[in-house]
Structures are given as C-alpha cells and as structure tokens.
Design an enzyme around this catalytic site. Structure first.
Site, PDB file in Angstrom:
ATOM      1  CD  GLN A 538       2.775  -7.009   3.846  1.00  0.00           C
ATOM      2  OE1 GLN A 538       3.469  -6.002   4.267  1.00  0.00           O
ATOM      3  NE2 GLN A 538       2.990  -8.241   3.833  1.00  0.00           N
ATOM      4  CB  CYS A 539       0.523  -0.941  -0.891  1.00  0.00           C
ATOM      5  SG  CYS A 539       2.407  -1.493  -0.939  1.00  0.00           S
TER       6      CYS A 539
END
Length: 670
Positions: A538-539
């Site tokens: 998700q980063c």
C-alpha cells in the site's frame, strides 16, 4: 513601403475617413544582444559591413500590446526555425564600432536604401514570388559592448568591482577608458572632444542619476575655462533574465557654464522630504526591525523582491503571496510542496491528512524529525503545520487530522460512520471554499475523487501531483467557467463540441476551461485500490528525489498559472511551445508535466476534458450540486458501476465490446 505615409487620402470624397496604419514596435530580446556581443568579439571584430538578420512578427498577442517586430538570439541564423504562428521578416544590421560613427551615419540614406530594395522587388515581381520581401527592416546599432569590455578590464586592473567615474575616448576603432585623475593629456588626440562615463543607478530612460550632479560641479570648476561641453555616458549595468545588459545606458551632451565657478561653496541641495512633503526630519521606527519575526519577514520579502528588481520586473508577487493554499496530503509530496510555497512567500498553508508520522518518514519528509515518531507518532497534518510556524513565523499554517471519504470505501456500516463521513465532507467543502488553490497530494487515486468534484463545483484551481517509481505527473485541472457563462459546454468530449480543436493532432491552443482533470483519461470509475494489498504494497515506492522534483514543479506550475492574465483559464502550453515566445514572464503555462527520471526527461502533454469523466463531467457535478451528501453517499457505498452508469462509461464499454466482437467476426469470414 518604408518611405510611404501612414495615411491614404481619398481624392474624390473628402468625407471618407483616412486609412491609418499601426507601426511596428521593435522588440529586441536580451538573447539578441548576447548573441551580437559574441559575434562582435569573436567574429565581426572591427568589421562594420552590413549583415543580414532575420526577425519575425506574431499575430496573437493579447489586446493592448503593440504590433512587435521581434529579434532574438536566432536572428543571425538564416536557417533557424520561426516560432509557430509567426511571419519571418528579413533586414540589415549596421553595427558601428564607435559612437561617433553611429552619430554620423546618414540615417535617411540608409532608410531610403531599404525602401529601394522593397521597390525593386515590387517592380521585378520578386515580391509576388516571395512576399516576405515587402517587410524588410534595418537595425542601426553602436557596439557599446566594447565599452563594457574596456570598463571591466579597468576595474579588474584597479582591483575594484565598479568605478563611479571614468574617462572615455575612441581611438583606432576601439574604446579606451582611463581614470578620472588621468585627465591631463588623455583627450589630446580627440580634437577637443571630451567624453566622461558615470556609473549611473537611475532607472529613468531620459534622466541621469544623482551621481552626475557633483561631477558636473567638478568639471565646471576644474575645466570650465577650457571646455564648452562634455559628452556624458550614463553607464547602466543591469542583469535582465540572467543576461548582463548595458543597453539601457544613455548618452547626451551637456553645455558647461561660460563663467568659472567662484571660490565659495555652491548652494547645497538634497534633503529628502518627509511624509508631509516638507523638508523636516524623517522619523524611522526601528522597534519592528529589532523583532526577529519581523526581520525574518523582511528577509523573505527581500529575496522575492530581488527577483523583481533584477530578473523579472513584471512579476506580480502579490498574486502569489496572497494565494491561500490547501494541501490534501502531508506526506512526501505535501512536505515538498509546503517548503516550495514558503520559498515563494505564500503566507496561508493548510494541511489535511489522517496519518501519523512513522519511523520511515523523517528521512523523506523534511517537515518531520525522529522525535515526531515516538509514542505512536504525531498526526502529520498537525505536526506539519506546527513545523512551518517554527521555520517561518510569518506563515499562517493549520492542520486538520481528518479522513477524506472515497469511492469504493463504504460508509453505511453504522449511523456513527455515516455521521462522521457527513462531517468530513462538510469540513472538506468548507476548507476548499476558503482557499484559492487545492493541491491533491494523496497516496491513492480514489482519495483524489471527492476534492476533485468539490473543487470543480466551486471553480477552484486544482494542482495534482502523483508519483510512480521513477515517473511522475503534475497537472492543473481544467477550471470550469462560472455558472453564468457555461452555456452547457464546460466539459467536452472527443466527438462533439471539440471538433474545432481536433484539427491539430497535438490539441494546440486549448483554453483552461476545456482542459481535462486527473480522471478524464480514465475509462473506469475510482474504486478501492488498496484492497487485497499487504501493508508494504500500500506504500508508494519511489526514487527518493522524485517527490522533491514533482512537489517543486507543482508549485512552479501554480505560480505560472497565477502570473498569466487569464489565470486558470490560460491556454495550455505544450512541448511544441518550448521554442515559442512564452505567455508569461516566467515562461510556459502547461496543462501537464510528465517526468521520466530514468531518462531525465519531461514532456508537456495536453488533453481535453471528457464528457464521461467520473469527476468533472457535468452529469457528476449536476448530481452533486443537486443532491449533495446523498449523492456522495451513493458513490461511497456503491461499486464503481454507479459512476460508470451515471456518466455513460458503461454504455461506452458495451459499445466497445460490441465493436470488437464485430471486428472478430469479420476476421473469421475473411
């Protein structure tokens, strides 16, 4: 022709009005003077023979500007390309080595010579074959660059950065400069001609500065009995657009008084007037200057004003400093954008973010430190706002620790969740309404949807920045027309309403209200892009320097838009405009900047607004403005098909699939 009158009189009917013509205004770019300097020093040297040069005139300047004949650095290259929508014009350069030669030139004869060239091309028919021959021009210049070189050499020899007064004479087609104390014997071979240079700080085009005043007293006292007049060169050493320029210097002759000054001191003048216009003392309150905060503000203002004074005199700093900026996202991009905004003197900066500072953040996000990560981490928005105040107390910064509701992230699980979403939407609407520029700097595509819709509805300038691993996009959203001006064409498609723009494959000359937004190039509605991803997935993973590059470009794009007379409605510059005359003093005003760090390359694409856009199309904006949060709740709680059905994307997909099936069946029968 050059010798023709600018009026045509009707021989029969005296009541018919005269035909008048607007003359050209010469526009010599700083680059032209720089190139002429290099040519003079390295190629022409003492050669004064005429040189063929090339200029152009443009048919598209804003209302009020005079018709300009432009000469730039490429004027000496006959094969250089002419900017788009410009007509070339050829002329003759007469560059003299001395001011005496310049003054003695028969200017009338030179003009008549160019006029005869035009007349001969008309009589021979050459003007029919090449109509550019009708627009010949001449340029008469004096090689003042030789003066600059001699002045620099004398300063270097004396070990000073500037000389207030100096003697000048022309000798053997060159310029000789000496110190004031070398007066005796310096002008013996000049036939009584005396020329003096004054280092002049004045900016007025027809008046000298104060330093000349006392020198004239000196000249009258020392040499008034033997001199009738003195030629004065007010030497003005400027830097224009990064290029040294002394062409603002002025030259004139001063007649000295016939009688020698008496032994007594001449009358002194020079007291400055006070605020009341009198000659009394001026009171200066230094208390504010002792306040460190005031000192910081003065220093920041000075940095910006130096840009105006030295490089970009037309820069409107007030439009930038007064801009209220809302930063949605206080991560890597948000920190970089905030620091660059402060560099431009922006005083109102607001952050919105719901994340906390983690241990990996401080090395990439310059508004945070290690201590901010302890005890679970401080809220990013609040910490960022607090840090800006510490960096520069003159900025007004606020932070809001809040979430932005997103498509594909349902909010109907409970009344509490729905109430919080309603509260967040209302707060976001109020924040966007209270600011002039909205920066979209979030991690996910869907988090940009709601602010894009609200900002489009409120006619706010939106600057979007998004990162890949080694690529980025920075863009301004198309700024919708005010509702009273819309006439139903705010968002155009590629099939109707935009046929006037499709004549060019590059979509040139698209005004700001017809430009697309971040979602206009998508044919699917935003959804939950983080579903089924692990935390590390998700980063955003990017090269470390990418966010600083994209963040800085986002702010510079905002500044360029604000400097354009039409602001957010400015026509978009594209990559093809890089060689054309820029629309603002700061350069181009693109729609998008797409960067490729692996190639160290940027391109400037332009795209039209899409009538089926899930964010800025009229169908979405109408629904939002009529139903408000009820419409937004449907978007949050439904699958992406809701927006696709509303905008017509679903039907477009079906038609596309049907066309593909039809093509396949055709292939099978062949």
């Amino acid at each position: 022709m050059a010798t023709a009158s600018n009026e045509v009189h009707h021989p029969v009917d005296p009541g018919i009005s005269k035909l008048q013509f607007a003359p050209f205004s010469s526009a010599l770019d700083a680059g032209f003077w720089h190139e002429l300097t290099q040519k003079k020093l390295n190629e022409y040297r003492l050669d004064e023979t005429p040189k063929v040069i090339k200029g152009y005139y443009y048919n598209g300047d804003p209302l009020g500007l005079p018709a300009r004949l432009t000469l730039e650095f490429s004027a000496f290259d006959m094969n250089a390309s002419i900017p788009a929508r410009c007509c070339p014009a050829f002329g003759t350069l007469y560059n003299t080595n001395t001011f005496e030669t310049f003054k003695s030139c028969d200017k009338k004869s030179l003009l008549e010579k160019e006029a005869n060239e035009i007349w001969e091309s008309i009589k021979s028919g050459a003007a029919l074959e090449n109509p550019m021959l009708l627009n010949r021009f001449l340029l008469l210049t004096f090689a003042i660059q030789a003066l600059q070189k001699a002045y620099d050499e004398l300063c270097q020899k004396e070990g000073v950065t500037a000389l207030p007064y100096f003697l000048i004479k022309y000798h053997d087609n060159s310029v000789v400069i000496s110190l004031l104390k070398k007066w005796d014997g310096f002008f013996q071979d000049q036939g009584g001609k005396v020329t003096v240079g004054v280092y002049d700080p004045c900016n007025l085009s027809h008046y000298p500065g104060w330093p000349l005043r006392n020198f004239l007293i000196l000249a009258a006292h020392k040499w008034g009995s033997i001199l009738q007049s003195v030629e004065v060169i007010c030497f003005r050493d400027r830097t224009m657009q990064g290029v040294r320029d002394i062409t603002h210097s002025i030259i004139f002759e001063i007649k000295l008084p016939e009688r020698v000054l008496g032994p007594g001191c001449p009358k002194a003048v020079g007291w400055e007037k006070n605020p009341k216009g009198g000659m009394g003392p001026r009171m200066v309150n230094l208390s504010e200057c002792m306040d460190p905060k005031r000192l910081a503000e003065s220093s920041v203002d000075l940095n910006l004003k130096l840009m105006c004074w030295r490089l970009v005199p037309t820069l409107d700093l007030e439009k930038i400093v007064s801009a209220k900026c809302l930063l949605l996202g206080a991560g890597t991009l948000g920190c970089s954008v905030a620091r660059t905004l402060m560099g431009w003197g922006v005083r109102k900066i607001t952050f919105v973010d719901n994340a906390k500072i983690s241990y990996s953040n401080p090395v990439r996000q310059p508004l945070y430190e290690f201590e901010d990560c302890l005890s679970g981490g401080k809220p990013k928005a609040l910490a960022a706002a607090d840090r800006l105040q510490k960096i520069f107390p003159g900025v007004s910064s606020e932070g809001y620790n809040m979430s932005i509701p997103m498509p594909g992230h349902p909010v109907n699980f409970s009344e509490v969740t729905m109430a919080q979403a309603r509260k967040d939407v209302a707060k976001l609407e109020a924040l966007i309404d209270a600011h002039d520029v909205v920066f979209l700097l979030m991690d996910t595509r869907e988090s940009r949807w709601l602010p894009a819709v609200i900002a489009a509805s409120k006619r706010k300038l939106v600057i979007n920045a998004a990162l890949g691993f080694d690529t980025f996009v920075v863009m301004r959203h198309g700024l919708k027309k005010p509702k009273q001006q819309e006439s139903g064409d705010s968002c155009l498609n590629n099939a109707s309403g935009s046929s006037d723009l499709l004549g060019s494959s590059l979509f040139s000359n698209i005004p700001g209200y017809k430009l697309g937004c971040y979602f206009c190039n998508d044919v699917v509605a935003p959804g939950d892009s983080t579903r089924d991803r692990t935390l590390d997935q998700q980063c955003t993973v990017s090269r470390p320097g990418l966010a600083m590059i994209a963040g800085a470009l986002a702010v510079e794009l905002m500044v360029s838009v604000l400097q354009h007379p039409e602001g957010g409605y400015a026509v978009a510059s594209s990559s093809d405009d890089r060689m054309n005359e820029p629309p603002t003093s700061l350069g181009l005003v693109p729609h998008q900047i797409r960067g490729f760090l692996s190639r160290f390359d940027n391109v400037l694409p332009v795209s039209l607004a899409f009538d089926k856009c899930t964010a800025c199309s009229m169908k979405v904006l109408d629904q939002y403005e009529r139903e408000g949060f009820n419409f937004l709740a449907k978007v949050f709680n439904s699958s992406h098909s809701f927006l696709e059905d509303l905008t017509g994307l679903t039907l477009l997909h079906q038609e596309t699939q049907a066309a593909e099936i039809w093509d396949m069946s055709d292939d099978e029968t062949v």
